[in-house]
Design an enzyme around this catalytic site. Structure first.
Site, PDB file in Angstrom:
ATOM      1  N   GLN A 196    -128.761  60.908   3.126  1.00  8.53           N
ATOM      2  CA  GLN A 196    -129.995  60.937   2.347  1.00  8.53           C
ATOM      3  C   GLN A 196    -131.144  60.313   3.133  1.00  8.53           C
ATOM      4  OE1 GLN A 196    -129.482  59.409  -1.576  1.00  8.53           O
ATOM      5  NE2 GLN A 196    -131.618  59.674  -2.174  1.00  8.53           N
ATOM      6  N   SER A 203    -123.255  58.007   5.796  1.00 12.84           N
ATOM      7  CA  SER A 203    -123.279  57.781   4.344  1.00 12.84           C
ATOM      8  C   SER A 203    -122.857  59.047   3.605  1.00 12.84           C
ATOM      9  CB  SER A 203    -124.670  57.307   3.925  1.00 12.84           C
ATOM     10  OG  SER A 203    -124.699  56.956   2.560  1.00 12.84           O
ATOM     11  N   LEU A 204    -123.757  59.669   2.841  1.00  8.51           N
ATOM     12  CA  LEU A 204    -123.453  60.923   2.169  1.00  8.51           C
ATOM     13  C   LEU A 204    -122.862  61.942   3.142  1.00  8.51           C
ATOM     14  CD1 LEU A 204    -123.869  63.208  -0.017  1.00  8.51           C
ATOM     15  CD2 LEU A 204    -126.094  63.542   1.080  1.00  8.51           C
ATOM     16  N   ARG A 211    -121.884  60.958  -7.581  1.00  5.31           N
ATOM     17  CA  ARG A 211    -122.377  59.905  -6.681  1.00  5.31           C
ATOM     18  C   ARG A 211    -123.885  59.741  -6.821  1.00  5.31           C
ATOM     19  NH1 ARG A 211    -124.084  59.054  -1.162  1.00  5.31           N
ATOM     20  NH2 ARG A 211    -122.748  57.601   0.011  1.00  5.31           N
ATOM     21  N   HIS A 253    -126.129  51.019  -0.402  1.00  2.70           N
ATOM     22  CA  HIS A 253    -125.162  50.291   0.432  1.00  2.70           C
ATOM     23  C   HIS A 253    -125.377  48.778   0.362  1.00  2.70           C
ATOM     24  CE1 HIS A 253    -123.449  53.967   1.978  1.00  2.70           C
ATOM     25  NE2 HIS A 253    -124.684  54.424   2.138  1.00  2.70           N
ATOM     26  N   GLN A 310    -117.687  52.456  -0.416  1.00  2.00           N
ATOM     27  CA  GLN A 310    -118.797  52.882   0.446  1.00  2.00           C
ATOM     28  C   GLN A 310    -120.168  52.524  -0.127  1.00  2.00           C
ATOM     29  OE1 GLN A 310    -119.991  57.018   0.615  1.00  2.00           O
ATOM     30  NE2 GLN A 310    -119.722  57.063   2.843  1.00  2.00           N
TER      31      GLN A 310
END
Length: 415
Positions: free
Chosen positions: A11, A92-93, A117, A201, A250
């Site tokens: 993202q 990440s994503l 998510r 995060h 995560q």
């Protein structure tokens, strides 16, 4: 010799109009957009191409759109060419995109997981009071010291991404990030506000975890067909349960992209292709890895295709592992004149190698390749080749075929 890694962005890489060329020119991309739209209940095409940019930036929308576009682009480049991919990784994503590309999950399941998510993470940002900044031009150790010093006065800023030696991303409240910005700039650093809606995060995402973990538990994962590197541990996944465990933490754990890049560099990666919009990861790798060959599929399509085609051609011309094992077995001088031992330890394993030989090396499994190496070891051991010489010959074969990631022999014997 080229060792290829494909990278998937997270993202922040979204932008209005992203993927239009891929959508309009590739029917497979349009089909993925349609599939995902049915699952999420709105048109991804309208969201990406005609909707207000602010809607695409929303976490619940950006994540599904990025996953769908990135995977659609991956399917395009793998449709007509068998890419010699050694590693997959995502930021990440993007890690979910990488797992999807590696065959560790189904597309529909990936969309549902990312939908949950994004919605759960967006719910944590409803008050608009948190965000993220990138801290640049300072060593990460100095950035950590700045964070520690700032938090000593009762603030709560956290390192969310370790992107490289001189780039980290920080999460916190908007007010705290303003103060953090002043401190970093006073120390000679530079700060950039990120195009995200919350403090990802970090502990600010704790309320998103239960819903996300519940969806993870509903999702079927299998071992990736290609090694995928975790952004939680910085290591390659070794089991489906390890995937579940890492994804479950995560959202509140920092992204260790620096560790991922180090792991892939240690694995010999020489060609890095970013599959998805923009070139964020391409820039990070270029600044982190000496002599790295990097391309963004979206922004340097011709260069990326040319590099991929060269890698395919190089792999096609690379000698096969079984053929090299057969050649080494035949060329090894015999020091064993026991007829029964020779029949069991040389002739029988050589015939088993020949049975493997007709197969295309690209289709051999890792287990079959390890069997071939163990058969060669049996032959060399029977012929009386010293251990050190055996190891040198095996290492040479693995270097020539690019199979240096194969594990130690599993102890196959021939009777």
């Amino acid at each position: 010799m080229t060792t290829l890694a494909l990278l998937f962005p997270g993202q922040g890489s979204q932008f209005a109009g992203m993927g239009r060329h891929w959508f309009e020119s590739q029917s497979s991309v349009r089909e993925r957009f349609e599939q995902a739209s049915e699952i999420v209940g709105y048109s991804l095409a309208d969201l990406c191409f005609t909707g207000p940019p602010a809607e695409l930036t929303r976490t619940r929308h950006a994540q599904v759109a990025l996953l769908t576009l990135s995977f659609g682009m991956y399917e395009v480049i793998t449709r007509d060419r068998k890419l010699p991919v050694s590693y997959l990784a995502g930021h990440s994503l993007g890690e979910i995109s990488a797992l999807l590309a590696a065959g560790a999950m189904r597309f529909e399941d990936a969309v549902r997981l990312v939908k949950t998510r994004g919605e759960a993470m967006e719910a944590c940002t409803a008050d608009g009071g948190t965000g993220m900044i990138a801290a640049l031009r300072l060593p990460v150790a100095d950035i950590e010291k700045c964070v520690e010093e700032f938090n000593a006065d009762g603030h709560l800023v956290q390192v969310a991404n370790y992107n490289s030696e001189r780039q980290a991303v920080l999460s916190g409240t908007v007010e705290d990030l303003r103060g953090m910005t002043t401190l970093i700039e006073d120390r000679g650093g530079k700060v950039a506000k990120l195009n995200v809606a919350g403090a990802f995060h970090s502990s600010y995402m704790a309320d998103a975890v239960p819903a996300y973990v519940a969806q993870i538990e509903k999702t079927e994962f299998t071992m990736p067909a290609v090694p995928v590197c975790s952004t939680v541990s910085g290591r390659v996944y070794e089991s489906a349960q390890e995937i579940r465990d890492a994804l479950s933490v995560q959202l509140t754990s920092p992204v260790r992209w620096d560790a991922v890049v180090s792991e892939l560099t240690a694995g010999g990666v020489t060609l890095w292709i970013e599959v998805g919009p923009k070139n964020v990861l391409t820039k990070i790798v270029t600044g982190s890895v000496t002599d790295a060959v990097t391309h963004s599929l979206d922004e340097d399509t011709d260069g990326a295709y040319a590099a991929l085609d060269r890698a395919v051609e190089e792999r096609r011309n690379r000698p096969g592992l079984v053929g090299l094992c057969l050649g080494a077995a035949a060329a090894t001088r015999n020091r064993n004149f026991d007829d029964d031992g020779y029949a069991a330890g040389v002739i029988a394993p050589y015939r088993r190698l020949q049975q493997l030989a007709p197969a295309d090396d690209e289709e051999l499994t890792g287990e079959q390749k390890r069997d071939a190496l163990d058969l060669l070891r049996t032959i060399m051991r029977t012929k009386g080749v010293p251990d050190a010489e055996q190891q040198d010959r095996i290492a040479s074969i693995l270097l020539r075929t690019g199979d240096t990631d194969l594990s130690e022999p599993a102890g196959v014997t021939v009777t």
